[in-house]
Scaffold this active site. Structure first.
Site, PDB file in Angstrom:
ATOM      1  CB  CYS A   1      -0.963  -0.016   1.178  1.00 48.25           C
ATOM      2  SG  CYS A   1      -0.199  -0.348   2.777  1.00 48.25           S
ATOM      3  CE1 TYR A   2       1.976   4.187   5.016  1.00 47.70           C
ATOM      4  CE2 TYR A   2       2.717   2.022   5.746  1.00 47.70           C
ATOM      5  CZ  TYR A   2       2.099   3.226   6.014  1.00 47.70           C
ATOM      6  OH  TYR A   2       1.619   3.478   7.277  1.00 47.70           O
TER       7      TYR A   2
END
Length: 326
Positions: A155-156
C-alpha cells in the site's frame, strides 16, 4: 468469464476483493478460502462483514481437496495471505498453470537475498520468482499481461511510487523523503493493543527499518527515506513526499512529467492543490497534488489512496483485468 479463487478471504483485503469481484460482470468467484485451522472456516462471509450480506458465499477451509478443486475450476487464484504462506501457495498454484495474484510481499523483490532480511525467510522458489512481475498497474501493464505470477505492490509503495516514478529522470542523488500516514486497517483485522480504539493515536513506526522502504527504492531505482505513521482513522493513506530536482528543472518540466497520467483514468494530478484521504476512501483512485519551487529546486508531492483499495484489493482487480484483457 474468468473464475477466481480467493484465499485469505476473511481479512480486510480479501473481503474487499471479494466484493469487488462479485460486482464484475466478466468475473465469477470460484470460492472463498481460509486456512484449515481458521476459526472462520464454515462461516458465511456476511457473518464477518454484514455489509456484504448480498454475497451468499461461505469461507471454506483450504484443504488438499479444496486446492485440487481450485486447480480444476479456477482460472486464477488471489492470495491475501501471510508472506510465508503465500511463498509456498503461489509457487504451487503457479506450477499447476493458474495465474497467481499475490497480495503479500513474498514475490515483490527479484533478489532472493532481500527476503531473509526483510521477511525472515529464505526464498525457496527462485525459478518462480524469476517469472514474477511487480503489479504496479499504471506502469507495468504489458508485463502483467504476459506473466502468470503477479506480485501486487504494498500500500505505501503504491502511493509513493505513483507519485515518484514520473519524476525519476528529474531527481538528483538526494534521497526523496517520504512521510506517509495509513489508517488502522493497514495493520490487519487481528486484535492488537496498539490498534485498539482507546490506544490508537498518530505515531510513526518502523522508522528507518520498514520493509516497504527497499520495495520503494528498488522500483524507483533510487534510495529513499521512508517513515510510515499509524493514523487514528480506518482507511486511507496520505503520503507527503519531498524531493530535490536537477538544476534547471522548470515547473513546466514537472507538469510534462506528470502528463504520463493523462490517459490513466484512476490517477488524478493537480498542481498547487493537494489531496485528502476522504476523497479517495472506498475508491480505486489515486489523487496526486504537487508544488515546485524553482528557486530551491525542491518539490513536494502528496499522494492519497485507499489502502485497502488502490493499495491492495482494487489494484489486484486492475491486474486481473489487465492480465485477462477484460
Amino acid at each position: 468469464m474468468k473464475n477466481i479463487a480467493i484465499i485469505g478471504a476473511s481479512g480486510y483485503t480479501g473481503a474487499q476483493l471479494t466484493a469487488l469481484i462479485h460486482a464484475e460482470a466478466e468475473l465469477t468467484i470460484q470460492g472463498l478460502y481460509v486456512s484449515e485451522n481458521s476459526l472462520d472456516k464454515g462461516k458465511p462471509l456476511a457473518d464477518l462483514y454484514p455489509s456484504y450480506s448480498h454475497i451468499a458465499l461461505t469461507l471454506s477451509p483450504l484443504s488438499e481437496d479444496a486446492k485440487a478443486k481450485i486447480v480444476a475450476e479456477a482460472d486464477a487464484v488471489v492470495l491475501a495471505t501471510e508472506h510465508s504462506v503465500s511463498l509456498h501457495l503461489a509457487a504451487w498454484f503457479y506450477s499447476q498453470g493458474l495465474a497467481v495474484f499475490d497480495l503479500s510481499g513474498a514475490y515483490r523483490f527479484s533478489d532472493v537475498a532481500q527476503y531473509p532480511k526483510w521477511y525472515g525467510f529464505e526464498h525457496e522458489y527462485p525459478e518462480v520468482l524469476a517469472k514474477a512481475v511487480y503489479g504496479l498497474a499504471e506502469w507495468n501493464a504489458k508485463e502483467i499481461a504476459a506473466t502468470k505470477m503477479i506480485a501486487v505492490p504494498g500500500c505505501y509503495p503504491t502511493a509513493s511510487l505513483t507519485a515518484l516514478k514520473p519524476l525519476a529522470s528529474l531527481l538528483t542523488s538526494a534521497y526523496p523523503v517520504i512521510n506517509a500516514v495509513s489508517g488502522v486497517t493497514g495493520a490487519g483485522r487481528k486484535a492488537q493493543l496498539h490498534t485498539s480504539f482507546c490506544e490508537v493515536s498518530l505515531t510513526p513506526y518502523g522508522v528507518l527499518g520498514h520493509r516497504h522502504q527497499p520495495e520503494i527504492a528498488t522500483q524507483l531505482g533510487q534510495e529513499v527515506i521512508f517513515t510510515p505513521h499509524l493514523g487514528n482513522f480506518k482507511r486511507g493513506i496520505l503520503a507527503t513526499i519531498t524531493v530535490q530536482l536537477k538544476p534547471g528543472t522548470t515547473t513546466a518540466d514537472v507538469a510534462a512529467a506528470y502528463s504520463v497520467y493523462d490517459q490513466a483514468p484512476l490517477v488524478t494530478v493537480k498542481h498547487n492543490q493537494f489531496p485528502k484521504v476522504d476523497d479517495v476512501v472506498l475508491t480505486p483512485n489515486c489523487h496526486l497534488g504537487w508544488k515546485f519551487d524553482e528557486n530551491s529546486g525542491y518539490l513536494v508531492v502528496a499522494s492519497a489512496i485507499d489502502n485497502l483499495m488502490k493499495g491492495a484489493a482494487s489494484q489486484a482487480l486492475q491486474c486481473i483485468k489487465i492480465h485477462f484483457n477484460l
